[in-house]
Design a protein around this motif. Structure first.
Motif, PDB file in Angstrom:
ATOM      1  N   TYR A   1       0.824  -1.204   0.000  1.00 58.08           N
ATOM      2  CA  TYR A   1       0.000   0.000   0.000  1.00 58.08           C
ATOM      3  C   TYR A   1       0.862   1.260   0.000  1.00 58.08           C
ATOM      4  O   TYR A   1       0.505   2.273  -0.630  1.00 58.08           O
ATOM      5  CB  TYR A   1      -0.948  -0.002   1.188  1.00 58.08           C
ATOM      6  CG  TYR A   1      -2.032  -1.055   1.097  1.00 58.08           C
ATOM      7  CD1 TYR A   1      -2.631  -1.363  -0.125  1.00 58.08           C
ATOM      8  CD2 TYR A   1      -2.458  -1.754   2.221  1.00 58.08           C
ATOM      9  CE1 TYR A   1      -3.620  -2.321  -0.216  1.00 58.08           C
ATOM     10  CE2 TYR A   1      -3.455  -2.715   2.137  1.00 58.08           C
ATOM     11  CZ  TYR A   1      -4.021  -2.999   0.915  1.00 58.08           C
ATOM     12  OH  TYR A   1      -4.993  -3.963   0.827  1.00 58.08           O
TER      13      TYR A   1
ATOM     14  N   GLN B   1       2.000   1.782  -3.492  1.00 56.80           N
ATOM     15  CA  GLN B   1       0.917   2.360  -4.278  1.00 56.80           C
ATOM     16  C   GLN B   1       0.759   3.850  -3.963  1.00 56.80           C
ATOM     17  O   GLN B   1       0.528   4.669  -4.869  1.00 56.80           O
ATOM     18  CB  GLN B   1      -0.380   1.605  -4.007  1.00 56.80           C
ATOM     19  CG  GLN B   1      -0.377   0.186  -4.545  1.00 56.80           C
ATOM     20  CD  GLN B   1      -1.639  -0.584  -4.184  1.00 56.80           C
ATOM     21  OE1 GLN B   1      -2.538  -0.061  -3.515  1.00 56.80           O
ATOM     22  NE2 GLN B   1      -1.716  -1.834  -4.614  1.00 56.80           N
TER      23      GLN B   1
ATOM     24  N   GLY C   1      -5.509   9.425  -8.041  1.00 62.34           N
ATOM     25  CA  GLY C   1      -4.658   8.249  -7.900  1.00 62.34           C
ATOM     26  C   GLY C   1      -4.004   7.857  -9.214  1.00 62.34           C
ATOM     27  O   GLY C   1      -3.390   8.679  -9.901  1.00 62.34           O
TER      28      GLY C   1
ATOM     29  N   GLU D   1      -5.096   2.407 -12.009  1.00 67.56           N
ATOM     30  CA  GLU D   1      -5.485   1.155 -11.350  1.00 67.56           C
ATOM     31  C   GLU D   1      -6.248   1.367 -10.045  1.00 67.56           C
ATOM     32  O   GLU D   1      -7.050   0.522  -9.644  1.00 67.56           O
ATOM     33  CB  GLU D   1      -4.244   0.292 -11.050  1.00 67.56           C
ATOM     34  CG  GLU D   1      -3.575  -0.304 -12.280  1.00 67.56           C
ATOM     35  CD  GLU D   1      -2.758   0.732 -13.045  1.00 67.56           C
ATOM     36  OE1 GLU D   1      -2.196   1.635 -12.388  1.00 67.56           O
ATOM     37  OE2 GLU D   1      -2.709   0.641 -14.282  1.00 67.56           O
ATOM     38  N   TYR D   2      -6.021   2.456  -9.345  1.00 64.68           N
ATOM     39  CA  TYR D   2      -6.641   2.663  -8.037  1.00 64.68           C
ATOM     40  C   TYR D   2      -6.685   4.151  -7.713  1.00 64.68           C
ATOM     41  O   TYR D   2      -5.903   4.943  -8.239  1.00 64.68           O
ATOM     42  CB  TYR D   2      -5.892   1.905  -6.937  1.00 64.68           C
ATOM     43  CG  TYR D   2      -4.385   2.065  -6.995  1.00 64.68           C
ATOM     44  CD1 TYR D   2      -3.758   3.185  -6.467  1.00 64.68           C
ATOM     45  CD2 TYR D   2      -3.604   1.086  -7.602  1.00 64.68           C
ATOM     46  CE1 TYR D   2      -2.393   3.332  -6.532  1.00 64.68           C
ATOM     47  CE2 TYR D   2      -2.233   1.229  -7.672  1.00 64.68           C
ATOM     48  CZ  TYR D   2      -1.630   2.351  -7.137  1.00 64.68           C
ATOM     49  OH  TYR D   2      -0.264   2.500  -7.214  1.00 64.68           O
TER      50      TYR D   2
ATOM     51  N   ARG E   1      -2.991   5.579   0.458  1.00 70.35           N
ATOM     52  CA  ARG E   1      -3.711   4.395  -0.005  1.00 70.35           C
ATOM     53  C   ARG E   1      -4.075   3.562   1.213  1.00 70.35           C
ATOM     54  O   ARG E   1      -3.206   3.074   1.921  1.00 70.35           O
ATOM     55  CB  ARG E   1      -2.812   3.615  -0.953  1.00 70.35           C
ATOM     56  CG  ARG E   1      -3.386   2.333  -1.505  1.00 70.35           C
ATOM     57  CD  ARG E   1      -4.437   2.598  -2.542  1.00 70.35           C
ATOM     58  NE  ARG E   1      -4.822   1.339  -3.191  1.00 70.35           N
ATOM     59  CZ  ARG E   1      -6.028   1.083  -3.658  1.00 70.35           C
ATOM     60  NH1 ARG E   1      -6.982   2.009  -3.577  1.00 70.35           N
ATOM     61  NH2 ARG E   1      -6.299  -0.071  -4.227  1.00 70.35           N
ATOM     62  N   HIS E   2      -5.373   3.454   1.480  1.00 68.70           N
ATOM     63  CA  HIS E   2      -5.857   2.725   2.661  1.00 68.70           C
ATOM     64  C   HIS E   2      -5.154   3.218   3.933  1.00 68.70           C
ATOM     65  O   HIS E   2      -4.761   2.425   4.784  1.00 68.70           O
ATOM     66  CB  HIS E   2      -5.678   1.221   2.494  1.00 68.70           C
ATOM     67  CG  HIS E   2      -6.477   0.637   1.369  1.00 68.70           C
ATOM     68  ND1 HIS E   2      -7.825   0.890   1.196  1.00 68.70           N
ATOM     69  CD2 HIS E   2      -6.113  -0.187   0.345  1.00 68.70           C
ATOM     70  CE1 HIS E   2      -8.261   0.255   0.129  1.00 68.70           C
ATOM     71  NE2 HIS E   2      -7.250  -0.399  -0.412  1.00 68.70           N
TER      72      HIS E   2
END
Length: 392
Positions: free
Chosen positions: A168, A171, A207, A210-211, A254-255
Motif C-alpha cells: 500500500y 501504491q 490516484g 489502477e486505483y 492508499r488505505h
C-alpha cells in the motif's frame, strides 16, 4: 461486509504482538485513542475522531473492544472484523453534552464490565485526541484503577511493516509521483497558489489508472517566496512571481498508508545560492540513504548527512527523518524512531522512514525528501522522481 484491506490473520498477528507488550508491561488493559492505532488493530476507518472513541485491548480477551459514538457503530461494523459483542456505542447525549455526560463515563463502564476497573490500565496520554478531560473523567469514574502512560506501545508494534502494508505504501508512492508532477506543472508566474494546490489535490484523489487515492493526513504544504524558510505553511491566493522559490511537500495515501515526497522549484532562473543549496541537500540526502541498512542506528544515518553538509560549512540542528506509514490527521508520523543525534534505534528490515533533510534559512529554503524502506541490502526509496531543483 468489511472491505478486504487486510485478512483477519494479519490483524490477529498485530493484536497478539500488542498483547505480548501488555504482558511485558504487566497491564490489565490498554485504551487506544490514536485513530491510526485503532485502525491498525481493528481496521476501523471513519472521520469520527473529532468525538471521543477508543479501542480497548486486554491480555485475555480474543478481540479488542471498539468504543465510539452510536451513529458510528455501523462504521465499525462496515470497516472492522470485530464481532457484535466487541462493538460498544454511547448515546449522542454524551457528545458536547449539556447534561455533564462524557464519553469517558461510558468507556469507564466498559472497562468495569471487562473486569479491569481496579487494574493497571495503559493510556495514550500524548495522543492528539485523548484530552485532559478524558483522563480526569476516567480517574473520577475508576478510582481504584492505576493509570499509566503508554502512548507509544502500539506505535512501536507498528514500526516494522508487513508485505501488504509495504504494498500500500508503494501504491501511495505512485500517487505521490503523479501529484508532484501535477503541482510542478501547475506552478508558473502569475498563477495563484491555490490553483497549484487544486491540481495537487485532484491528483491525490485521482490516484492512478489502477486505483484511487485517499485523503492524506497532512494537506499539501506549499510555502513560496520569502516564506520557504518556514517549512509548514500551506497556500494562499497570491500569484507566483518571477524569482519565487516554491516548496511542495505532499503524500499520496492508499488505505491510510502514506509515502511522502518533497521537491523544490523556482519560478524563473534560480540564483546560484539556491542551486548550490539544492545540490548540497541532494548530496547529503544520498549519503544518508547509502548509510541506511539493517544493523545501523538512526543516529548513524543522520551522521552521514551531517558530515556531508559540513564539507560546505553548513549545519542543521533538526532531525532529518522519522518513521511513518499509517496515519490520520494531523500527521502521518509514527512518533517512534527519528533520524537524529542520540537516537540509538537499530534499523531493521521493513522499517519505513520519511527522510526530509531540508535546509531553511531566513530568506529561502530548499527541500527534497524521499520515503524509503529498509531492506536486507539497504535503503530502497518508494518513489521514482528526479532529485533536482526544478524550474517553472
Amino acid at each position: 461486509m468489511p472491505q478486504e484491506i487486510f485478512d483477519d490473520s494479519e490483524y490477529q498477528r498485530r493484536i497478539d504482538r500488542t498483547k505480548e507488550r501488555l504482558r511485558e508491561e504487566e497491564l490489565d488493559a490498554l485504551v487506544v485513542a490514536d485513530p491510526a492505532n485503532m485502525n491498525y488493530l481493528t481496521g476501523y476507518d471513519g472521520w469520527s475522531f473529532y468525538v471521543h472513541q477508543a479501542v480497548v485491548v486486554t491480555p485475555d480477551r480474543d478481540e479488542p473492544v471498539w468504543v465510539g459514538r452510536q451513529m458510528d457503530a455501523n462504521g465499525a461494523r462496515a470497516t472492522t472484523f470485530l464481532g457484535e459483542d466487541s462493538i460498544r456505542a454511547y448515546s449522542d447525549d454524551h457528545v458536547h453534552s449539556p447534561y455533564d455526560l462524557h464519553p469517558m463515563d461510558y468507556l469507564a463502564g466498559v472497562l468495569e464490565e471487562l473486569g479491569v476497573d481496579d487494574g493497571r490500565i495503559g493510556l495514550e496520554m500524548d495522543a492528539y485526541y485523548f484530552t485532559a478531560k478524558s483522563y480526569t473523567r476516567l480517574r473520577e469514574n475508576l478510582p481504584e484503577a492505576t493509570f499509566e502512560d503508554h502512548t507509544l506501545l502500539v506505535n512501536w508494534v507498528r514500526v516494522k511493516k508487513s508485505d501488504r502494508e509495504l504494498e500500500y505504501m508503494e501504491q501511495a508512492a505512485r500517487i505521490s509521483e503523479n501529484a508532484m508532477r501535477a503541482g510542478l506543472d501547475a506552478i508558473g508566474e502569475g498563477v495563484p497558489e491555490y490553483e497549484a494546490a487544486e491540481a495537487i489535490y485532484s491528483a491525490l484523489i485521482d490516484g492512478t489508472d489502477e486505483y484511487g487515492g485517499d485523503y492524506p493526513s497532512i494537506v499539501p504544504l506549499m510555502p513560496s517566496g520569502d516564506h520557504t524558510g518556514t517549512p509548514h505553511l500551506t497556500w494562499t491566493d497570491r500569484p507566483f512571481e518571477d524569482g519565487d522559490p516554491v516548496i511542495i511537500e505532499l503524500s499520496g495515501c492508499r488505505h491510510r498508508y502514506h509515502s511522502p515526497l518533497a521537491r523544490t522549484t523556482f519560478v524563473g532562473d534560480p540564483p546560484g545560492e539556491i542551486q548550490e543549496t539544492a545540490d548540497i541537500v541532494v548530496e547529503g540526502l544520498e549519503a544518508a540513504l547509502d548509510a541506511a541498512e539493517p544493523g545501523v542506528t538512526a543516529e548513524e544515518v543522520e551522521r552521514a548527512w551531517r558530515e556531508t553538509i559540513a564539507k560546505y560549512d553548513v549545519e542543521k540542528e533538526d532531525r532529518i527523518g522519522y518513521s511513518m506509514g499509517l496515519g490520520y490527521p494531523p500527521d502521518w508520523g509514527e512518533h517512534t524512531a527519528s533520524l537524529r543525534p542520540g537516537d540509538e534505534t537499530v534499523l531493521e528490515e521493513n522499517m519505513t522512514f520519511h527522510m526530509i533533510p531540508g535546509l531553511w534559512f531566513d530568506d529561502f529554503g530548499v527541500e527534497l525528501s524521499e520515503t524509503f524502506k529498509v531492506t536486507s541490502s539497504g535503503a530502497e526509496t518508494l518513489a521514482e522522481f528526479p532529485r533536482e531543483l526544478f524550474t517553472a
